[in-house]
Design a protein around this motif. Sequence first.
Motif, mmCIF file in Angstrom:
data_model
loop_
_atom_site.group_PDB
_atom_site.id
_atom_site.type_symbol
_atom_site.label_atom_id
_atom_site.label_comp_id
_atom_site.label_asym_id
_atom_site.label_seq_id
_atom_site.Cartn_x
_atom_site.Cartn_y
_atom_site.Cartn_z
ATOM 1 N N ILE A 15 0.839 -1.204 0.000
ATOM 2 C CA ILE A 15 0.000 0.000 0.000
ATOM 3 C C ILE A 15 0.871 1.250 0.000
ATOM 4 C CG2 ILE A 15 -1.657 1.341 1.362
ATOM 5 C CD1 ILE A 15 -2.870 -1.354 2.228
ATOM 6 N N LEU A 16 1.900 1.248 0.831
ATOM 7 C CA LEU A 16 2.818 2.380 0.893
ATOM 8 C C LEU A 16 3.493 2.611 -0.463
ATOM 9 C CD1 LEU A 16 3.948 4.434 2.948
ATOM 10 C CD2 LEU A 16 5.819 2.848 3.336
ATOM 11 N N GLY A 17 3.911 1.544 -1.127
ATOM 12 C CA GLY A 17 4.524 1.659 -2.448
ATOM 13 C C GLY A 17 3.549 2.201 -3.486
ATOM 14 N N ALA A 18 2.304 1.734 -3.438
ATOM 15 C CA ALA A 18 1.287 2.214 -4.382
ATOM 16 C C ALA A 18 1.016 3.700 -4.174
ATOM 17 C CB ALA A 18 0.002 1.401 -4.229
ATOM 18 N N VAL A 19 0.933 4.129 -2.932
ATOM 19 C CA VAL A 19 0.709 5.542 -2.634
ATOM 20 C C VAL A 19 1.874 6.383 -3.124
ATOM 21 C CG1 VAL A 19 0.516 7.205 -0.738
ATOM 22 C CG2 VAL A 19 -0.863 5.134 -0.708
ATOM 23 N N GLU A 20 3.087 5.892 -2.966
ATOM 24 C CA GLU A 20 4.269 6.635 -3.419
ATOM 25 C C GLU A 20 4.296 6.734 -4.941
ATOM 26 O OE1 GLU A 20 7.605 8.934 -3.280
ATOM 27 O OE2 GLU A 20 6.267 8.382 -1.654
ATOM 28 N N ILE A 22 1.651 6.783 -6.916
ATOM 29 C CA ILE A 22 0.612 7.754 -7.257
ATOM 30 C C ILE A 22 1.089 9.169 -6.974
ATOM 31 C CG2 ILE A 22 -1.699 8.575 -6.635
ATOM 32 C CD1 ILE A 22 -2.424 5.597 -6.166
ATOM 33 N N ARG A 23 1.748 9.384 -5.826
ATOM 34 C CA ARG A 23 2.268 10.701 -5.481
ATOM 35 C C ARG A 23 3.312 11.161 -6.489
ATOM 36 N NH1 ARG A 23 6.355 13.312 -3.823
ATOM 37 N NH2 ARG A 23 7.651 11.484 -3.655
ATOM 38 N N SER A 24 4.195 10.262 -6.893
ATOM 39 C CA SER A 24 5.222 10.605 -7.880
ATOM 40 C C SER A 24 4.603 10.950 -9.231
ATOM 41 C CB SER A 24 6.205 9.449 -8.054
ATOM 42 O OG SER A 24 6.903 9.219 -6.865
ATOM 43 N N PHE A 25 3.590 10.195 -9.637
ATOM 44 C CA PHE A 25 2.921 10.474 -10.906
ATOM 45 C C PHE A 25 2.233 11.836 -10.873
ATOM 46 C CE2 PHE A 25 -0.925 10.384 -13.527
ATOM 47 C CZ PHE A 25 -0.336 10.261 -14.780
ATOM 48 N N ILE A 26 1.545 12.136 -9.782
ATOM 49 C CA ILE A 26 0.872 13.436 -9.657
ATOM 50 C C ILE A 26 1.896 14.568 -9.667
ATOM 51 C CG2 ILE A 26 -0.478 14.898 -8.101
ATOM 52 C CD1 ILE A 26 -2.030 12.362 -7.308
ATOM 53 N N SER A 27 2.988 14.391 -8.936
ATOM 54 C CA SER A 27 4.038 15.404 -8.910
ATOM 55 C C SER A 27 4.633 15.602 -10.303
ATOM 56 C CB SER A 27 5.126 14.988 -7.929
ATOM 57 O OG SER A 27 6.201 15.874 -7.966
ATOM 58 N N TRP A 28 4.863 14.524 -11.033
ATOM 59 C CA TRP A 28 5.412 14.600 -12.375
ATOM 60 C C TRP A 28 4.437 15.278 -13.336
ATOM 61 C CZ3 TRP A 28 3.627 12.160 -16.861
ATOM 62 C CH2 TRP A 28 4.440 12.304 -17.972
ATOM 63 N N SER A 29 3.153 14.959 -13.214
ATOM 64 C CA SER A 29 2.172 15.519 -14.141
ATOM 65 C C SER A 29 1.883 16.997 -13.876
ATOM 66 C CB SER A 29 0.868 14.716 -14.102
ATOM 67 O OG SER A 29 0.254 14.853 -12.845
ATOM 68 N N LEU A 30 2.117 17.474 -12.669
ATOM 69 C CA LEU A 30 1.847 18.872 -12.338
ATOM 70 C C LEU A 30 3.063 19.787 -12.493
ATOM 71 C CD1 LEU A 30 -0.422 18.481 -9.187
ATOM 72 C CD2 LEU A 30 -1.119 19.000 -11.529
ATOM 73 N N ARG A 31 4.194 19.252 -12.867
ATOM 74 C CA ARG A 31 5.389 20.082 -12.990
ATOM 75 C C ARG A 31 5.294 20.972 -14.222
ATOM 76 N NH1 ARG A 31 9.248 17.749 -16.673
ATOM 77 N NH2 ARG A 31 8.440 15.751 -17.354
ATOM 78 N N THR A 32 5.955 22.084 -14.152
ATOM 79 C CA THR A 32 5.986 23.023 -15.272
ATOM 80 C C THR A 32 7.434 23.152 -15.733
ATOM 81 O OG1 THR A 32 6.190 24.857 -13.746
ATOM 82 C CG2 THR A 32 3.974 24.313 -14.478
#
Length: 112
Positions: A15-20, A22-32
């Motif tokens: 679960i911890l790995g899955a959350v990480e 998802i967090r990395s993907f969101i951070s990557w997709s929101l970068r400018t």
Amino acid sequence: MLEIIARLFFVFLAILGAVEIIRSFISWSLRTPHHKGKLYLVLSIEGHDEEAEMLLESGIEKLKWVHGEEKMLICLDRGMDEETRKICAIIAHRNPGVVVCKPEELVNILEQ
């Protein structure tokens, strides 16, 4: 009993790995990638602080995880004692992008 504990631990790590992920993907997709801003992390220290070294090292590690080239850690001296000031100065000397300054010098640093 030990097998149940091991399975629960494995599920927790999954679960911890899955959350990480998802967090990395969101951070990557929101970068400018085209924005050329500068990130400042300001840590205020006053008096005698036994945890000043850990605080600065933690801030340095946090900045390493942030994308971008222009990052600066500012250690704001709000009346540190001599020992704490020496520790902060040593850490600032060893790490580029770390500055120790007084509150009145902060405006000059931010204007650069």
